[in-house]
Design a protein around this motif. Structure first.
Motif, PDB file in Angstrom:
ATOM      1  N   SER A 221     -31.630 -28.352  10.594  1.00  8.58           N
ATOM      2  CA  SER A 221     -30.943 -26.783  11.077  1.00  8.58           C
ATOM      3  C   SER A 221     -31.161 -27.051  12.755  1.00  8.58           C
ATOM      4  CB  SER A 221     -31.460 -25.771  10.644  1.00  8.58           C
ATOM      5  OG  SER A 221     -30.894 -25.753   9.119  1.00  8.58           O
ATOM      6  N   PHE A 222     -32.196 -27.223  13.214  1.00  7.39           N
ATOM      7  CA  PHE A 222     -32.608 -27.421  14.548  1.00  7.39           C
ATOM      8  C   PHE A 222     -31.539 -28.299  15.325  1.00  7.39           C
ATOM      9  CE2 PHE A 222     -36.815 -25.228  14.563  1.00  7.39           C
ATOM     10  CZ  PHE A 222     -36.649 -24.541  15.741  1.00  7.39           C
ATOM     11  N   LYS A 223     -31.317 -29.323  14.338  1.00  7.58           N
ATOM     12  CA  LYS A 223     -30.626 -30.669  15.059  1.00  7.58           C
ATOM     13  C   LYS A 223     -28.985 -30.100  15.116  1.00  7.58           C
ATOM     14  CE  LYS A 223     -27.820 -34.471  14.878  1.00  7.58           C
ATOM     15  NZ  LYS A 223     -26.502 -34.947  13.960  1.00  7.58           N
ATOM     16  N   ASP A 224     -28.640 -29.535  13.833  1.00  4.17           N
ATOM     17  CA  ASP A 224     -27.180 -29.054  13.406  1.00  4.17           C
ATOM     18  C   ASP A 224     -26.803 -27.967  14.446  1.00  4.17           C
ATOM     19  OD1 ASP A 224     -24.960 -29.227  11.992  1.00  4.17           O
ATOM     20  OD2 ASP A 224     -25.374 -27.400  11.450  1.00  4.17           O
ATOM     21  N   ILE A 225     -27.673 -27.118  14.687  1.00  4.93           N
ATOM     22  CA  ILE A 225     -27.316 -25.943  15.457  1.00  4.93           C
ATOM     23  C   ILE A 225     -27.323 -26.273  17.106  1.00  4.93           C
ATOM     24  CG2 ILE A 225     -28.237 -23.484  16.426  1.00  4.93           C
ATOM     25  CD1 ILE A 225     -29.304 -22.984  13.446  1.00  4.93           C
ATOM     26  N   ALA A 226     -28.291 -27.029  17.470  1.00  7.98           N
ATOM     27  CA  ALA A 226     -28.137 -27.516  18.815  1.00  7.98           C
ATOM     28  C   ALA A 226     -27.120 -28.416  19.057  1.00  7.98           C
ATOM     29  CB  ALA A 226     -29.522 -28.005  18.943  1.00  7.98           C
ATOM     30  N   PHE A 227     -26.739 -29.320  18.182  1.00 11.11           N
ATOM     31  CA  PHE A 227     -25.669 -30.169  18.393  1.00 11.11           C
ATOM     32  C   PHE A 227     -24.320 -29.488  18.478  1.00 11.11           C
ATOM     33  CE2 PHE A 227     -22.042 -32.865  16.806  1.00 11.11           C
ATOM     34  CZ  PHE A 227     -22.286 -33.926  17.453  1.00 11.11           C
ATOM     35  N   TRP A 228     -23.803 -28.629  17.516  1.00 12.80           N
ATOM     36  CA  TRP A 228     -22.612 -27.894  17.595  1.00 12.80           C
ATOM     37  C   TRP A 228     -22.661 -26.703  18.604  1.00 12.80           C
ATOM     38  CZ3 TRP A 228     -19.004 -30.264  16.014  1.00 12.80           C
ATOM     39  CH2 TRP A 228     -19.118 -31.344  14.846  1.00 12.80           C
ATOM     40  N   SER A 229     -23.934 -26.395  19.252  1.00 14.24           N
ATOM     41  CA  SER A 229     -23.865 -25.483  20.456  1.00 14.24           C
ATOM     42  C   SER A 229     -23.790 -26.184  21.752  1.00 14.24           C
ATOM     43  CB  SER A 229     -25.298 -24.670  20.347  1.00 14.24           C
ATOM     44  OG  SER A 229     -25.248 -23.807  19.298  1.00 14.24           O
ATOM     45  N   MET A 230     -23.688 -27.488  21.696  1.00 17.75           N
ATOM     46  CA  MET A 230     -23.610 -28.114  22.942  1.00 17.75           C
ATOM     47  C   MET A 230     -22.476 -28.363  23.895  1.00 17.75           C
ATOM     48  SD  MET A 230     -25.787 -31.913  22.487  1.00 17.75           S
ATOM     49  CE  MET A 230     -25.610 -32.190  24.172  1.00 17.75           C
ATOM     50  N   ILE A 231     -21.248 -27.907  23.164  1.00 17.70           N
ATOM     51  CA  ILE A 231     -20.052 -28.301  23.916  1.00 17.70           C
ATOM     52  C   ILE A 231     -19.825 -27.441  25.185  1.00 17.70           C
ATOM     53  CG2 ILE A 231     -17.586 -28.146  23.559  1.00 17.70           C
ATOM     54  CD1 ILE A 231     -17.664 -29.005  20.734  1.00 17.70           C
TER      55      ILE A 231
ATOM     56  N   PHE B 123     -33.737 -17.482  13.995  1.00 25.80           N
ATOM     57  CA  PHE B 123     -34.787 -17.745  14.812  1.00 25.80           C
ATOM     58  C   PHE B 123     -34.983 -19.396  15.433  1.00 25.80           C
ATOM     59  CE2 PHE B 123     -36.477 -14.656  11.575  1.00 25.80           C
ATOM     60  CZ  PHE B 123     -36.756 -13.590  12.406  1.00 25.80           C
ATOM     61  N   ILE B 124     -34.201 -19.947  14.562  1.00 26.19           N
ATOM     62  CA  ILE B 124     -33.954 -21.325  15.174  1.00 26.19           C
ATOM     63  C   ILE B 124     -32.965 -21.507  16.295  1.00 26.19           C
ATOM     64  CG2 ILE B 124     -32.925 -23.547  14.723  1.00 26.19           C
ATOM     65  CD1 ILE B 124     -34.097 -23.395  11.755  1.00 26.19           C
ATOM     66  N   GLY B 125     -32.042 -20.773  16.239  1.00 27.37           N
ATOM     67  CA  GLY B 125     -31.078 -20.480  17.355  1.00 27.37           C
ATOM     68  C   GLY B 125     -31.792 -19.806  18.450  1.00 27.37           C
ATOM     69  N   ASN B 126     -32.525 -18.843  18.257  1.00 28.36           N
ATOM     70  CA  ASN B 126     -33.178 -18.334  19.613  1.00 28.36           C
ATOM     71  C   ASN B 126     -34.378 -19.254  20.246  1.00 28.36           C
ATOM     72  OD1 ASN B 126     -31.706 -15.995  19.017  1.00 28.36           O
ATOM     73  ND2 ASN B 126     -33.346 -15.040  17.771  1.00 28.36           N
ATOM     74  N   ALA B 127     -34.929 -19.831  19.386  1.00 24.04           N
ATOM     75  CA  ALA B 127     -35.896 -20.910  19.937  1.00 24.04           C
ATOM     76  C   ALA B 127     -35.133 -22.130  20.748  1.00 24.04           C
ATOM     77  CB  ALA B 127     -36.528 -21.540  18.668  1.00 24.04           C
ATOM     78  N   ILE B 128     -34.020 -22.438  20.164  1.00 26.48           N
ATOM     79  CA  ILE B 128     -33.100 -23.279  21.039  1.00 26.48           C
ATOM     80  C   ILE B 128     -32.698 -22.750  22.379  1.00 26.48           C
ATOM     81  CG2 ILE B 128     -30.821 -24.848  21.132  1.00 26.48           C
ATOM     82  CD1 ILE B 128     -31.116 -24.984  18.065  1.00 26.48           C
ATOM     83  N   ASN B 129     -32.197 -21.433  22.283  1.00 30.76           N
ATOM     84  CA  ASN B 129     -31.759 -20.783  23.528  1.00 30.76           C
ATOM     85  C   ASN B 129     -32.827 -20.674  24.606  1.00 30.76           C
ATOM     86  OD1 ASN B 129     -29.164 -20.345  22.761  1.00 30.76           O
ATOM     87  ND2 ASN B 129     -29.330 -18.297  21.871  1.00 30.76           N
ATOM     88  N   ASN B 130     -34.178 -20.430  24.186  1.00 31.32           N
ATOM     89  CA  ASN B 130     -35.286 -20.169  24.822  1.00 31.32           C
ATOM     90  C   ASN B 130     -35.943 -21.579  25.343  1.00 31.32           C
ATOM     91  OD1 ASN B 130     -34.892 -17.312  25.058  1.00 31.32           O
ATOM     92  ND2 ASN B 130     -36.008 -17.283  23.216  1.00 31.32           N
TER      93      ASN B 130
ATOM     94  N   ARG C 117     -36.525 -30.798  31.295  1.00 30.24           N
ATOM     95  CA  ARG C 117     -35.556 -31.429  32.352  1.00 30.24           C
ATOM     96  C   ARG C 117     -34.474 -32.115  31.542  1.00 30.24           C
ATOM     97  NH1 ARG C 117     -39.427 -37.037  33.391  1.00 30.24           N
ATOM     98  NH2 ARG C 117     -37.535 -37.582  34.214  1.00 30.24           N
ATOM     99  N   TRP C 118     -34.613 -32.268  30.320  1.00 30.80           N
ATOM    100  CA  TRP C 118     -33.455 -32.986  29.652  1.00 30.80           C
ATOM    101  C   TRP C 118     -32.245 -31.822  29.092  1.00 30.80           C
ATOM    102  CZ3 TRP C 118     -38.478 -33.959  28.317  1.00 30.80           C
ATOM    103  CH2 TRP C 118     -39.045 -35.213  28.655  1.00 30.80           C
ATOM    104  N   GLY C 119     -32.420 -30.753  29.407  1.00 32.36           N
ATOM    105  CA  GLY C 119     -31.633 -29.680  28.807  1.00 32.36           C
ATOM    106  C   GLY C 119     -32.223 -28.719  27.807  1.00 32.36           C
ATOM    107  N   LYS C 120     -31.390 -27.835  27.308  1.00 31.19           N
ATOM    108  CA  LYS C 120     -31.758 -26.987  26.075  1.00 31.19           C
ATOM    109  C   LYS C 120     -31.475 -27.681  24.887  1.00 31.19           C
ATOM    110  CE  LYS C 120     -30.537 -22.522  26.758  1.00 31.19           C
ATOM    111  NZ  LYS C 120     -30.046 -21.536  27.190  1.00 31.19           N
ATOM    112  N   PHE C 121     -30.653 -28.300  24.663  1.00 28.14           N
ATOM    113  CA  PHE C 121     -29.925 -28.814  23.422  1.00 28.14           C
ATOM    114  C   PHE C 121     -30.497 -29.904  23.098  1.00 28.14           C
ATOM    115  CE2 PHE C 121     -26.731 -25.712  25.068  1.00 28.14           C
ATOM    116  CZ  PHE C 121     -26.982 -24.551  24.200  1.00 28.14           C
ATOM    117  N   LYS C 122     -30.314 -30.934  23.979  1.00 25.60           N
ATOM    118  CA  LYS C 122     -30.632 -32.518  23.646  1.00 25.60           C
ATOM    119  C   LYS C 122     -32.004 -32.842  22.993  1.00 25.60           C
ATOM    120  CE  LYS C 122     -29.378 -34.730  27.316  1.00 25.60           C
ATOM    121  NZ  LYS C 122     -29.154 -35.703  28.454  1.00 25.60           N
ATOM    122  N   PRO C 123     -33.150 -31.906  23.258  1.00 27.15           N
ATOM    123  CA  PRO C 123     -34.575 -32.240  22.824  1.00 27.15           C
ATOM    124  C   PRO C 123     -34.314 -31.924  21.388  1.00 27.15           C
ATOM    125  CG  PRO C 123     -34.613 -31.160  24.962  1.00 27.15           C
ATOM    126  CD  PRO C 123     -33.337 -31.335  24.831  1.00 27.15           C
TER     127      PRO C 123
END
Length: 634
Positions: A137-147, A73-80, A84-90
């Motif tokens: 987890s929000f930070k970890d998933i978003a960070f490694w999904s950024m590349i 659910f965290i991953g899906n929240a990030i995907n959605n 203005r700063w992007g999907k992952f950085k916030p």
């Protein structure tokens, strides 16, 4: 394409983010449980303290499993997320600042509640811990999904990932180097080298601030590339991961093997500071081990490509497991010898980056295995398996460490002098014997059941290339005629002259080949990228009227595993004729003893009523090579 200065700033920022991410991971997964078992509960009532440690470790274990269920659910929240700063950085910044703050608070007794009101403490601890874990987890998933969001250039992504691995390794080593010096520096009482609660709090505060700063640097120093290609991706769910595992048998067996290994590896790693504290009797010497691990880890990462090329991944895995087991044996004999302990620890640590990379690359290859077996590509679901396994291993390790610390009397007030021979036996059995069993069973599963090696993956990619366009034989639309431009500059030659029978016999479809004079491949017509491969040496493109082409660089180049190839596209991307798709380095292909001929075939050419070669000799991307027309019924 991004400018060079911007790329360097982005890489360094992301690398610093990986450094901070591993600082925080070490603080959470290894050193927090050490603080809980040795300093948090010191009421003077050993039975009460042991009970509280048991409650805390059980709460952590259960909450980590709850958090695992929440992860999709965290991953899906990030995907959605759309800002203005992007999907992952916030999420990187918010989770990267608030998560460490919550963890630092957990390094306290909540104003003495551990003694005055233990039940209230446990309730507040559970609430704060799950909040902290979710933020992490929000930070970890978003960070490694950024590349993928930082660049479309596969070479730039690889450089960013390499910088991140270096930063991650240094971060994981740094926290081990500074843990005891910082704890002892800020402690009011040395307590035979174990420090006190004040020292552990300041250690956590410093590490937390460094981790938070790294998250802010990622937010300021990186820029996400806006693209519609990342919209409407398949949502990652626990059910989805389970479905992929059950149907992708190679991924399932690899997951079991890696999961067993990860539990064993995590157990021994988590106990090392306990060993220095309660067996050697000098926790400050742990910094030496952490420094050696940092240097050795960087060296292991750098030599992996050469080892994998010389021995293949299965042999690398075998040697790595053997070294780890030898390390455990030496550990069991080391007792109070610092030299033997360091030798044993390094024998155990050196293989860990190698096994991680073998597992990561095999999991990546299992994407194509699943695609061939199931008929669809589950990339995000497949790649989400390894982080889940690491978290499961960490949760299990924390529980076992807490129970063992109590059973071996390594709790508040204990020193090396108070540990009995019986305590040492219990400790060494769990630190060395139990992990050896997990690692051996994991290795057995790997060699017995995991058959997906480099050779098998190459054959799978070849098969996918042959079959990928079978679904594009639908009716043509009004735009039935297509001009096919040369995808690369060079000498046009008949397909029959290609030395690969799969292409020369026409079994892949009619087409042509080009002896390249340039290392750039361009889109031969307007269309959509429908087929991509991790090996980056080939691409499938489909036109608006469903004419499908496969452009294949070199013969046998699947064996190069992407080395020397750069992709400038993503699956589903709409491209225009003349748009750069791939860059390749012919010298690398020739050095590998392979042919660099570029082959272009129309995979559904049986449905063409017209297939006319318009050009001969030397061609460029501006020259029309073919005129194609689909059958009216085709």
């Amino acid at each position: 394409m991004e400018n060079s200065k911007g790329n360097i700033v982005s890489r360094l920022s992301y690398s610093f983010g990986a450094f901070g991410n591993d600082l925080l991971f070490g603080l959470l997964s290894t050193y927090f449980i050490m603080f809980v078992t040795t300093h948090l509960f010191n009421s003077g009532n050993k039975a009460q303290d042991a009970k509280m440690i048991g409650f805390i470790t059980l709460i952590i274990f259960l909450l980590r499993f709850v958090e695992l269920a929440i992860d999709p659910f965290i991953g899906n929240a990030i995907n959605n997320t759309h800002t203005r700063w992007g999907k992952f950085k916030p999420w990187v910044v918010v989770g990267g600042v608030l998560g460490p703050a919550a963890l630092v608070i957990l390094f306290t007794d909540f104003g003495g509640l551990t003694k005055s009101n233990p039940m209230l403490y446990l309730i507040l601890f559970a609430i704060l811990y799950i909040m902290m874990d979710i933020l992490y987890s929000f930070k970890d998933i978003a960070f490694w999904s950024m590349i993928p969001a930082l660049s479309f250039d596969s070479r730039e992504r690889e450089k960013t990932a390499t910088f991140a691995r270096i930063g991650s390794n240094i971060g994981g080593g740094t926290i081990g180097i500074v843990v005891m010096p910082l704890v002892l520096l800020f402690s009011l009482h040395a307590n035979d080298g174990t420090g006190d609660s004040r020292g552990w709090f300041w250690f956590a505060l410093i590490i937390g601030c460094a981790a938070a700063l790294s998250a802010v640097v990622v937010g300021l120093g990186t820029k996400e590339v806006d693209s519609d290609l990342r919209k409407n991706k398949e949502a990652t769910t626990f059910k989805g991961v389970f479905r992929v595992l059950m149907h992708n048998h190679q991924l399932m067996w690899l997951s079991l093997a890696y999961g067993l290994y990860a539990i064993g590896m995590s157990l021994t790693n988590s106990f090392e500071l306990y060993y220095f504290t309660f067996i050697l009797g000098d926790a400050s010497k742990f910094s030496i081990l952490a420094l050696l691990n940092t240097i050795v880890g960087l060296a292991a990462i750098s030599i992996f490509p050469a080892l994998a090329k010389k021995w293949n991944r299965r042999n690398v895995f075998l040697v790595a497991i053997a070294l780890m087991l030898i390390g455990l044996v030496v550990f069991s004999l080391a007792n109070s010898s610092l030299i033997l302990v360091l030798v044993a620890a390094e024998l155990f640590f050196i293989p860990q980056p190698l096994i991680f990379l073998v597992a990561l690359m095999t999991i990546t290859d299992s994407v194509e295995y699943g695609q061939l077996k199931l008929g669809h590509r589950d990339e995000s679901l497949t790649l989400s398996v390894r982080p889940l396994l690491d978290k499961l291993a960490g949760a299990t390790s924390n529980l076992v460490v807490g129970i063992t610390a109590v059973a071996a009397s390594m709790t508040a007030g204990a020193t090396a002098a108070t540990i009995t021979n019986h305590d040492r036996f219990i400790f060494k059995f769990v630190m060395l014997g139990v992990p050896a069993v997990f690692i051996l069973v994991g290795a057995f599963v790997f060699f017995k059941k995991v058959k997906l090696d480099e050779k098998m993956h190459a054959s799978i990619v070849d098969e996918l290339e042959r079959t990928w366009a079978k679904d594009f034989d639908s009716q043509p639309n009004s735009k039935a005629v297509l001009s096919y431009y040369a995808p690369v500059a060079g000498e046009l030659i008949p397909l029959e002259q290609v030395s690969d029978e799969v292409f020369s016999t026409g079994s892949m479809g009619r087409g042509f080949a080009i002896k390249p004079s340039d290392g750039r491949v361009y889109a031969p017509f307007d269309g959509v990228i429908e087929a991509t491969f991790s090996t980056r040496h080939t691409v499938g493109l489909v036109s608006e009227n469903k004419i499908a082409t496969l452009i294949h660089i070199g013969i046998g180049t699947v064996k190069m595993k992407g080395t020397g190839f750069i992709n400038y596209f993503e699956p589903g991307q709409r491209v225009s004729q003349g748009e750069l798709l791939i860059e390749f380095w012919s010298p690398a292909i020739k050095k590998a003893g392979l042919d660099d001929t570029v082959i272009a075939v129309i995979t559904n050419s049986d449905n063409l009523s017209e297939f006319e070669i318009e050009n001969k000799g030397e061609v460029t991307k501006n020259d029309i090579v073919l005129t194609l027309e689909k059958n009216k019924g085709g």
